[in-house]
Structures are given as structure tokens and as C-alpha cells.
Design a protein around this motif. Structure first.
Motif, PDB file in Angstrom:
ATOM      1  N   ASN A 109      40.205  90.183 160.845  1.00 24.07           N
ATOM      2  CA  ASN A 109      40.075  91.355 159.982  1.00 24.07           C
ATOM      3  C   ASN A 109      39.722  90.957 158.551  1.00 24.07           C
ATOM      4  O   ASN A 109      38.915  91.615 157.884  1.00 24.07           O
ATOM      5  CB  ASN A 109      41.367  92.162 159.997  1.00 24.07           C
ATOM      6  CG  ASN A 109      41.500  93.006 161.253  1.00 24.07           C
ATOM      7  OD1 ASN A 109      40.517  93.251 161.950  1.00 24.07           O
ATOM      8  ND2 ASN A 109      42.708  93.430 161.545  1.00 24.07           N
ATOM      9  N   LEU A 110      40.336  89.888 158.057  1.00 20.85           N
ATOM     10  CA  LEU A 110      40.005  89.409 156.711  1.00 20.85           C
ATOM     11  C   LEU A 110      38.551  88.954 156.638  1.00 20.85           C
ATOM     12  O   LEU A 110      37.856  89.189 155.645  1.00 20.85           O
ATOM     13  CB  LEU A 110      40.935  88.263 156.323  1.00 20.85           C
ATOM     14  CG  LEU A 110      42.410  88.641 156.110  1.00 20.85           C
ATOM     15  CD1 LEU A 110      43.257  87.390 155.919  1.00 20.85           C
ATOM     16  CD2 LEU A 110      42.557  89.566 154.910  1.00 20.85           C
ATOM     17  N   LEU A 111      38.086  88.306 157.702  1.00 22.35           N
ATOM     18  CA  LEU A 111      36.684  87.891 157.721  1.00 22.35           C
ATOM     19  C   LEU A 111      35.756  89.100 157.730  1.00 22.35           C
ATOM     20  O   LEU A 111      34.647  89.052 157.185  1.00 22.35           O
ATOM     21  CB  LEU A 111      36.415  87.028 158.955  1.00 22.35           C
ATOM     22  CG  LEU A 111      36.971  85.607 158.898  1.00 22.35           C
ATOM     23  CD1 LEU A 111      36.816  84.931 160.252  1.00 22.35           C
ATOM     24  CD2 LEU A 111      36.256  84.796 157.824  1.00 22.35           C
ATOM     25  N   GLY A 112      36.200  90.182 158.348  1.00 23.39           N
ATOM     26  CA  GLY A 112      35.401  91.401 158.318  1.00 23.39           C
ATOM     27  C   GLY A 112      35.194  91.891 156.898  1.00 23.39           C
ATOM     28  O   GLY A 112      34.102  92.357 156.533  1.00 23.39           O
ATOM     29  N   ILE A 113      36.239  91.787 156.078  1.00 26.45           N
ATOM     30  CA  ILE A 113      36.114  92.181 154.671  1.00 26.45           C
ATOM     31  C   ILE A 113      35.118  91.273 153.954  1.00 26.45           C
ATOM     32  O   ILE A 113      34.253  91.730 153.193  1.00 26.45           O
ATOM     33  CB  ILE A 113      37.490  92.111 153.985  1.00 26.45           C
ATOM     34  CG1 ILE A 113      38.477  93.044 154.684  1.00 26.45           C
ATOM     35  CG2 ILE A 113      37.377  92.466 152.509  1.00 26.45           C
ATOM     36  CD1 ILE A 113      39.902  92.864 154.219  1.00 26.45           C
ATOM     37  N   VAL A 114      35.235  89.965 154.215  1.00 23.50           N
ATOM     38  CA  VAL A 114      34.338  89.004 153.557  1.00 23.50           C
ATOM     39  C   VAL A 114      32.891  89.270 153.951  1.00 23.50           C
ATOM     40  O   VAL A 114      31.995  89.357 153.100  1.00 23.50           O
ATOM     41  CB  VAL A 114      34.746  87.563 153.927  1.00 23.50           C
ATOM     42  CG1 VAL A 114      33.716  86.569 153.400  1.00 23.50           C
ATOM     43  CG2 VAL A 114      36.124  87.243 153.383  1.00 23.50           C
ATOM     44  N   ILE A 115      32.643  89.405 155.254  1.00 26.57           N
ATOM     45  CA  ILE A 115      31.273  89.626 155.719  1.00 26.57           C
ATOM     46  C   ILE A 115      30.734  90.950 155.190  1.00 26.57           C
ATOM     47  O   ILE A 115      29.572  91.061 154.773  1.00 26.57           O
ATOM     48  CB  ILE A 115      31.225  89.588 157.255  1.00 26.57           C
ATOM     49  CG1 ILE A 115      31.544  88.173 157.750  1.00 26.57           C
ATOM     50  CG2 ILE A 115      29.856  90.028 157.772  1.00 26.57           C
ATOM     51  CD1 ILE A 115      31.629  88.060 159.255  1.00 26.57           C
ATOM     52  N   GLY A 116      31.593  91.972 155.189  1.00 25.65           N
ATOM     53  CA  GLY A 116      31.153  93.268 154.669  1.00 25.65           C
ATOM     54  C   GLY A 116      30.800  93.210 153.199  1.00 25.65           C
ATOM     55  O   GLY A 116      29.780  93.765 152.761  1.00 25.65           O
ATOM     56  N   ALA A 117      31.652  92.528 152.413  1.00 27.59           N
ATOM     57  CA  ALA A 117      31.390  92.427 150.979  1.00 27.59           C
ATOM     58  C   ALA A 117      30.121  91.629 150.702  1.00 27.59           C
ATOM     59  O   ALA A 117      29.314  91.988 149.829  1.00 27.59           O
ATOM     60  CB  ALA A 117      32.589  91.789 150.280  1.00 27.59           C
ATOM     61  N   VAL A 118      29.926  90.538 151.445  1.00 25.23           N
ATOM     62  CA  VAL A 118      28.724  89.724 151.252  1.00 25.23           C
ATOM     63  C   VAL A 118      27.477  90.515 151.640  1.00 25.23           C
ATOM     64  O   VAL A 118      26.447  90.485 150.943  1.00 25.23           O
ATOM     65  CB  VAL A 118      28.823  88.421 152.065  1.00 25.23           C
ATOM     66  CG1 VAL A 118      27.489  87.678 152.058  1.00 25.23           C
ATOM     67  CG2 VAL A 118      29.917  87.527 151.502  1.00 25.23           C
ATOM     68  N   ALA A 119      27.546  91.239 152.756  1.00 26.09           N
ATOM     69  CA  ALA A 119      26.393  92.036 153.178  1.00 26.09           C
ATOM     70  C   ALA A 119      26.060  93.102 152.148  1.00 26.09           C
ATOM     71  O   ALA A 119      24.883  93.367 151.856  1.00 26.09           O
ATOM     72  CB  ALA A 119      26.683  92.672 154.543  1.00 26.09           C
ATOM     73  N   ARG A 120      27.101  93.729 151.576  1.00 26.92           N
ATOM     74  CA  ARG A 120      26.873  94.750 150.545  1.00 26.92           C
ATOM     75  C   ARG A 120      26.249  94.133 149.293  1.00 26.92           C
ATOM     76  O   ARG A 120      25.328  94.704 148.692  1.00 26.92           O
ATOM     77  CB  ARG A 120      28.207  95.416 150.197  1.00 26.92           C
ATOM     78  CG  ARG A 120      28.111  96.470 149.114  1.00 26.92           C
ATOM     79  CD  ARG A 120      27.236  97.628 149.543  1.00 26.92           C
ATOM     80  NE  ARG A 120      27.195  98.668 148.521  1.00 26.92           N
ATOM     81  CZ  ARG A 120      26.398  99.717 148.555  1.00 26.92           C
ATOM     82  NH1 ARG A 120      25.545  99.857 149.563  1.00 26.92           N
ATOM     83  NH2 ARG A 120      26.433 100.624 147.603  1.00 26.92           N
TER      84      ARG A 120
END
Length: 479
Positions: A215-226
Motif C-alpha cells: 500500500n505504501l508503494l502504491g502511494i509512491v508510484i501514484g505520487a511519482v506518476a502524478r
């Protein structure tokens, strides 16, 4: 000390002393071989035979394997310990197995079964055995033991009291062997329980860590993609952001392996034809095997109930491991087999690689254990978790320099049924044993709904992450 007293001729006392001595020797032993050696020695001394042997009659292998031999020190007799095919004594062995009674034969009056199969010539003429006695005991599914007495120097009858003594003596031996088997089974059971408890503890810990980490990686990937979407592909930092996104996705793959080991990966249950699945993967598996030759065999449709993606992961992991095992074997060969055996469907992957020792086999399914320098040690750990979650059994057979065979036995099912989804996050909430090691949703709440919408496609590649993030923004109860 010889237990048979030629001068005093006291058979009753002799047998009593022999049985007492046998009890002292056999029931205190902890090794099967020593029990059988003790039986052959004491029985040979008591009956004053020239030679006493014990054979392991293996009906499955059709072999008579000599395990031990006692020779009378007062007679000049040569050892005859050897392994024989049962076909030599086909009729005589069949007679003993059918009646479960002793077989007696003499050079002057060969037993009819020995005369029928021709083994009487071998025993009485070629080996010069004047009188012989076969006494079977400890019958098992795969065979039995045969206590053999040979009289070479002269012919002699085998008296009823001697047969009765052997009945009691072999019963003592059977009890000793049973006691040893029970002790071995107890030790194996205790070891299996400890291993199961260890595996369960590791699985629970790995599942909890991997879930929150994912779940934490989901935040990281989402933030980087944004960030990449906002800055554009021409931005100076885009290359750095791309590297960060790639590293986060690799970390997500590791988390998925841990979830698979814990048996908590996303699971879509349906009836899958393993034969069709392996056939569809042939080109992919041959590419993964590199220069190794890959062959496929199957026997009709073989349906199992499970997740097709995870079943593919099992097969791919086995082939990749086989490829690495055959790297130094000259012509590497890998065979993939799917077949139905009774209520089970067997998936088997065999290679002719370097094989493994028993110590390595005990550790290969533990997470983070690897024999490769750069290996992460999660491939086979994930396989073991997937196998457990499918209610299947996993077995490995290997010897150093003799190759390796992995076999998974799935419960067989009938016709296909529509798939049913079992998301990981639902099953996690239903299990009170999964440790919650972080407050992932609170971290998600700091990510705006706009960010989640912008990275929805990226987050969807991570098991359960997108649902968790979007649910955080739409449900006040999670804040």
C-alpha cells in the motif's frame, strides 16, 4: 557364547536363555540393522546352524536383498550374502508369501516349490546346502523379512520346538522394529510440527509486512506518476522520476512474492485446465529456458480449481529454476508433465541439472534462501505459498548431480465454472491472525483524490492498492 549346549541337551533351558538374551538385546536397540543382526546371531546360535541370514524381500522391486549374515565359528563355511532377483525363487517365494509359513527343504528331499522353479539346483547342488529353512516374518505392504538357515556340513531336520522358538523370537524382533518405527515417526512428527509452526509464523509476518508495504508503494508510484504527468516528459527530473517509478514497481513485485508465500495474494478462483494452460505457455517457457531443451507431455484435460495467474507463476518459477540448474550440465533438458492420477492432477517439472543435497532441499522453500549469488530467495517461497492456498501438495526429489523433480498434486475437479474473485484485502480483514504493522490508510489520506485519479492506471497494477487508496478518500470512517 553358544547358546545351544551339545553336551547337556537342555533345549527348554536353552530356548529360555536365548529368548531372555534376545529381549535384552533387541528391545534396547534403536537401529533396525542392529535388531536384525541380533536376531540372526541369536537364532543361528540357538539352532546351531552353519549359517543364518536375513533377507529383505521387496515385492515391489522383485528383489531379495541380504541385510546381514551370521556364520557359525565352529564350522568352516563361506559367506553367501548377496542380492538376488525374486524370479530365481519365484514359486518358492510365492509359496512363502501365500501361506506365511516356514519352508523346509533338503538335498535328498527338495521342497516341491524349489523343484518347480529350479532354484533347488542352485541351492542344494551349486551352493551345497544340505538342509535349509526359510522363516518369514514382519509382513508389510511392500514385502517382508525372511530369516534363512543353511546347513552345509551335514543334513538335519528342523524340529517343531525350533520352529516354535523362531515364532517367538521373530515376534520379539517385530515388536522391536515396531518400537523403532514409532520412535522415528514421533521424531518426524515433532520436526514436521516445528517446521509448520515456523512456516506459519514467517507467513503471517511476511503477509502483514507485504500488505502494508504494498500500500505504501502504491502511494509512491501514484505520487511519482502524478509528478511525471505534471512536469512532462521533457522535464530535467523526468529521468530520475522514471528510475524511482521503476524501482518502486520492482519493490512491488517483491511484495507480491511475499504475499504469495503467505497465501494472501489476490485470488480469482475458477476451474483451470492445466494441460491447456501449459500448452499456451510453451513458447514463453522455452524462451525462459534459454538453451535448455523443453519437452511437454500430458494426458487429456486436467482441471483444477484455482487462480490461472498463480498457476502460471508456479510453472514459470519451476522452469526458471530448472534452467539455472542445468546451466553446467552440457545439454540441459527440462520436461513438463501434466497428468491425472486418481483424485489428483499432477504437475511435474523435471531437469537433468546439478541436483540438490538433502540439507538444501529442506531450505529451498524458505523466504530469502537462495543458492544463487544474486538470488532473492522468493521464487520457490512464493510457489510454496501458492500451493498451500490451492490446497495442493508440493514434493521435491533430488540428488546431487542427478537432477531435480518438482511435483505439485492438485485436487482434481470436473467441468469449468465461472471465476469468483477473492481480493486479498477482504480476506485480510476476515483473518484476525494477520498482523497490522502500519497505518497505511492514514498515509493514503494525505494523498488527494486528484492524485489517485491521476495515477489510477498505475495503482491498478498493485494488488488491492487502488481500492484502498480510493476508499480512503470516499469513506470518512477510514480517516
Amino acid at each position: 557364547m553358544l547358546l545351544y549346549d551339545d553336551d547337556k541337551k537342555e533345549p527348554r533351558a536353552t530356548y529360555a536363555r536365548a529368548l531372555e538374551h534376545m529381549t535384552e538385546v533387541l528391545l534396547t536397540e534403536t537401529d533396525t540393522t542392529r535388531v536384525l543382526e541380533g536376531l540372526a546371531r541369536i537364532a543361528g546360535e540357538t539352532l546351531n546352524a552353519d549359517r543364518a541370514l536375513i533377507y529383505d524381500i521387496r515385492t515391489d522391486d522383485q528383489l531379495a536383498v541380504a541385510l546381514c549374515e551370521w556364520l557359525n565359528p565352529r564350522e568352516a563355511v563361506s559367506p553367501t550374502i548377496a542380492t538376488y532377483p525374486l524370479s530365481i525363487f519365484a514359486d518358492a517365494e510365492a509359496e512363502v508369501y501365500r501361506t506365511r509359513r516356514p519352508l523346509e527343504s533338503h538335498a535328498e528331499r527338495p521342497h516341491v516349490a524349489l523343484s518347480k522353479d529350479g532354484s533347488g539346483v542352485l541351492l542344494h547342488e551349486n551352493m551345497s546346502i544340505q538342509s535349509l529353512l526359510w522363516y518369514p516374518f514382519d509382513f508389510r505392504r511392500t514385502g517382508y523379512y525372511l530369516l534363512v538357515f543353511n546347513q552345509v556340513t551335514h543334513a538335519r531336520p528342523w524340529l517343531p520346538r525350533e520352529i516354535e522358538f523362531l515364532r517367538i523370537a521373530t515376534r520379539h524382533a517385530e515388536l522391536a522394529l515396531m518400537q523403532i518405527a514409532m520412535k522415528v515417526a514421533q521424531v518426524d512428527s515433532e520436526r514436521a510440527i516445528l517446521e509448520a509452526q515456523k512456516a506459519e509464523s514467517i507467513a503471517l509476518l511476511a503477509g502483514g509486512v507485504a500488505h502494508d508495504f504494498n500500500n505504501l508503494l502504491g502511494i509512491v508510484i501514484g505520487a511519482v506518476a502524478r509528478a511525471r504527468s505534471t512536469l512532462g516528459a521533457e522535464a530535467p527530473l523526468d529521468a530520475n522520476l522514471r528510475d524511482a517509478e521503476r524501482a518502486a514497481r520492482e519493490a512491488s513485485d517483491l511484495a507480491k512474492h511475499l504475499l504469495a508465500y503467505a497465501g494472501k495474494a489476490q485470488f480469482v478462483a475458477q476451474n483451470v485446465d492445466l494441460v491447456a494452460l501449459a500448452s499456451e505457455m510453451q513458447d514463453l517457457l522455452r524462451a525462459a529456458a534459454g538453451s535448455a531443451q523443453v519437452t511437454f507431455s500430458s494426458s487429456g484435460p486436467c482441471f483444477v480449481h484455482g487462480d490461472a495467474g498463480q498457476l502460471r507463476q508456479i510453472l514459470m518459477n519451476f522452469v526458471v529454476n530448472a534452467k539455472e540448474a542445468v546451466a553446467d550440465s552440457g545439454v540441459g533438458r527440462i520436461s513438463v508433465s501434466v497428468r491425472r492420477e486418481g483424485p489428483k492432477v499432477l504437475l511435474e517439472v523435471r531437469d537433468n541439472g546439478r541436483g540438490m543435497s538433502q540439507d538444501v532441499q529442506k531450505k529451498i522453500f524458505e523466504p530469502f534462501y537462495s543458492t544463487k549469488t544474486l538470488g532473492r530467495g522468493l521464487g520457490l517461497a512464493a510457489v510454496s505459498g501458492i500451493v498451500r492456498s490451492h490446497g495442493a501438495d508440493l514434493q521435491v526429489q533430488s540428488e546431487p548431480n542427478e537432477g531435480t523433480t518438482f511435483t505439485v498434486a492438485f485436487p482434481a475437479v470436473g467441468v469449468p465454472v465461472p471465476p469468483r474473485a477473492f481480493p486479498w484485502h477482504r480476506r485480510a480483514r476476515a483473518s484476525s491472525r494477520i498482523p497490522v504493522l502500519g497505518r497505511t490508510r492514514r498515509s493514503c489520506s494525505s494523498t488527494t483524490a486528484t492524485t489517485c485519479e491521476g495515477c489510477a492506471r498505475a495503482c491498478s497494477t498493485i494488488s488491492g492498492t487502488r481500492c484502498s487508496m480510493l476508499r480512503t478518500e470516499t469513506s470518512p470512517s477510514t480517516r
